[in-house]
Design an enzyme around this catalytic site. Structure first.
Site, short mmCIF file in Angstrom:
data_model
loop_
_atom_site.label_atom_id
_atom_site.label_comp_id
_atom_site.label_asym_id
_atom_site.label_seq_id
_atom_site.Cartn_x
_atom_site.Cartn_y
_atom_site.Cartn_z
N SER A 50 0.83 -1.20 0.00
CA SER A 50 0.00 0.00 0.00
C SER A 50 0.87 1.25 0.00
O SER A 50 2.09 1.18 0.19
CB SER A 50 -0.93 0.03 1.23
OG SER A 50 -0.17 0.19 2.42
N SER A 176 11.52 10.81 7.13
CA SER A 176 10.46 11.81 7.19
C SER A 176 11.04 13.16 7.59
O SER A 176 11.97 13.23 8.41
CB SER A 176 9.39 11.41 8.19
OG SER A 176 8.50 12.48 8.45
N TYR A 203 7.91 8.60 16.60
CA TYR A 203 8.11 8.39 15.17
C TYR A 203 9.18 9.32 14.62
O TYR A 203 10.07 8.90 13.87
CB TYR A 203 6.79 8.61 14.44
CG TYR A 203 6.83 8.44 12.94
CD1 TYR A 203 6.76 7.17 12.37
CD2 TYR A 203 6.90 9.54 12.09
CE1 TYR A 203 6.78 7.00 10.98
CE2 TYR A 203 6.92 9.38 10.71
CZ TYR A 203 6.86 8.12 10.17
OH TYR A 203 6.88 7.97 8.80
N LYS A 207 12.81 8.45 12.94
CA LYS A 207 13.22 8.96 11.63
C LYS A 207 14.54 9.71 11.71
O LYS A 207 15.32 9.68 10.75
CB LYS A 207 12.11 9.84 11.04
CG LYS A 207 10.84 9.06 10.71
CD LYS A 207 11.13 7.92 9.75
CE LYS A 207 9.95 7.03 9.47
NZ LYS A 207 10.22 5.96 8.50
N THR A 236 -1.50 8.94 2.09
CA THR A 236 -1.35 7.49 2.17
C THR A 236 -2.27 6.93 3.25
O THR A 236 -2.68 7.65 4.17
CB THR A 236 0.10 7.11 2.52
OG1 THR A 236 0.39 7.57 3.86
CG2 THR A 236 1.09 7.74 1.54
#
Length: 322
Positions: A50, A176, A203, A207, A236
Site C-alpha cells: 500500500s 520523514s 516516530y 526517523k 497514504t
C-alpha cells in the site's frame, strides 16, 4: 526550542512538503532521469502492499524490474501483487511475508533469500509505523522502535553480502521531514522515560535515527550507495490512520502517493544520486540539509556511534549475528 523547531518546520512543510511544493520542485526535474533501462535489475521493497511502497513497486515493475515485495499481511500482499502484475504486465513480481518488527524472522528471511541465490540491486526500506500508545512486542521491544529503527537496521545489514554482488548496489531508507524537529537521543531508544508517551514524537525520533544510520552505513560500507529521503506530506493510508486530525486539516493539500514516491523511484533508478555524497538525505530529487537553521539538532560523533553500538547490542539478544 521545541516550539521554535516545530514552528519553523511547519512553515517549511507548508511551502515544500505539500502538493504545491511538489509542483514547484518538479519544474527542475530532468525528464530523462528515469529513462534508464532496469530490466534484469532486482528491487526489494518493504511495506509494498500500500501507499508509497506499492506506488514504488508498480512504477519499477512497469519499467521491467524484478520486484520483491516484503509485506506483513499475506492477504493484502497477494492482492497488491496481483494488481501490480496486471497493471505492469510484468510477471517478475514476488511476495515475501515478513513482519519487520520481529528480529528473528528478519534473519530467517535474509538467510533464506541469500541461500536461494537470488540477486538484489536495490533495497528500499519503506515499511514503518506510528503507534500512538506504547506497546511492546513479544520480543520485549517497543513497537515503533522495533519496526522503524531496529527492523531497518537488521534487514539492511543482513543483506549487505547480497547487495555487495551488485554493480551499483543501493539502499534507500524512507525517512520523514518530521525528524527535523528532533535531535538524536541515545539514552532512551525505546521511550521508557517518555511520560506521557507521544507516538508522533517517537516516530520523529525513529526517523532521526534512520538519518544517522544512513550516514553511518555509508562509512561502514563505502561500495554501496546509501540514501535517506523525505517523501513530503503524501495522502497514504498510513497518514490517514495514524494522523487523522492532521489528515482532515491537510487532505486537500497532500501530495498523491505517486508524487510522494517520485524521489524513491529516482533514487532507485537514476544516475544523478550517484553524484551526491554517499549517505545524503534527499527531498524532491535534491540532497538537502538534515537540520533546520538554528535548531541545535546536530548530534556528536560519540552519540552517532552509540546509536549503532546499541542497535548491534540489541540484535545479539536474539542469538543472531548482524
Amino acid at each position: 526550542m521545541s516550539i521554535f523547531r516545530n514552528l519553523v518546520w511547519f512553515i517549511k512543510g507548508m511551502k515544500e512538503y505539500t502538493r504545491s511544493g511538489y509542483a514547484s520542485a518538479s519544474k527542475d526535474f530532468i525528464s530523462t532521469d528515469l529513462d534508464l533501462p532496469i530490466t534484469g535489475m532486482s528491487y526489494m521493497i518493504t511495506g509494498a502492499n500500500s501507499g508509497l511502497g506499492k506506488a514504488t513497486a508498480l512504477a519499477l515493475a512497469k519499467k521491467g524490474g524484478t520486484i520483491h515485495m516484503v509485506c506483513r499481511n499475506k492477504e493484502r500482499g497477494e492482492e497488491a501483487k496481483a494488481e501490480i502484475i496486471n497493471l505492469s504486465s510484468n510477471e517478475n513480481v514476488y511476495l515475501h511475508q515478513l513482519d519487520t518488527s520481529k528480529p528473528k524472522d528478519i534473519y530467517q528471511f535474509t538467510k533464506s533469500f541469500q541461500e536461494s541465490g537470488q540477486t538484489l540491486d536495490v533495497l528500499i526500506n519503506n515499511a514503518g509505523c506510528m503507534i500512538n500508545t506504547r506497546e511492546i512486542t513479544e520480543d520485549g521491544l517497543e513497537v515503533n522502535f522495533a519496526t522503524n529503527t531496529l527492523g531497518t537496521h537488521i534487514l539492511t545489514t543482513a543483506l549487505i553480502p547480497v547487495l555487495s554482488n551488485s554493480m551499483k548496489p543501493r539502499v534507500i531508507i524512507v525517512s520523514s521531514g518530521g525528524m527535523l524537529t528532533q535531535t538524536l537521543k541515545t539514552k532512551d531508544l525505546q521511550f521508557e522515560k517518555m511520560k506521557p508517551f507521544d507516538g508522533t514524537m517517537a516516530y520523529a525520533q525513529n526517523k532521526r535515527q534512520q538519518i544517522i544510520m544512513t550516514e553511518q552505513y555509508a562509512k561502514m560500507f563505502p561500495k554501496i550507495y546509501f540514501y535517506s529521503m523525505h517523501p513530503g506530506w503524501a495522502d497514504t493510508p498510513a497518514v490517514q490512520s495514524a494522523m487523522p486530525q492532521f489528515y482532515e486539516k491537510m487532505k486537500n493539500k497532500l501530495r498523491t502517493v505517486e508524487e510522494g514516491a517520485d524521489t524513491v523511484i529516482w533514487l532507485a533508478v537514476a544516475d544523478g544520486p550517484l553524484k551526491a555524497k554517499n549517505g545524503s538525505f534527499f527531498q524532491d530529487r535534491q540532497a538537502v540539509s538534515t537540520h533546520l537553521p538554528l535548531a541545535w539538532t546536530k548530534s556528536t560523533v560519540q552519540e552517532d556511534e552509540s546509536l549503532m553500538l546499541q542497535l548491534d547490542t540489541i540484535t545479539k539478544q536474539f542469538d543472531v549475528q548482524p
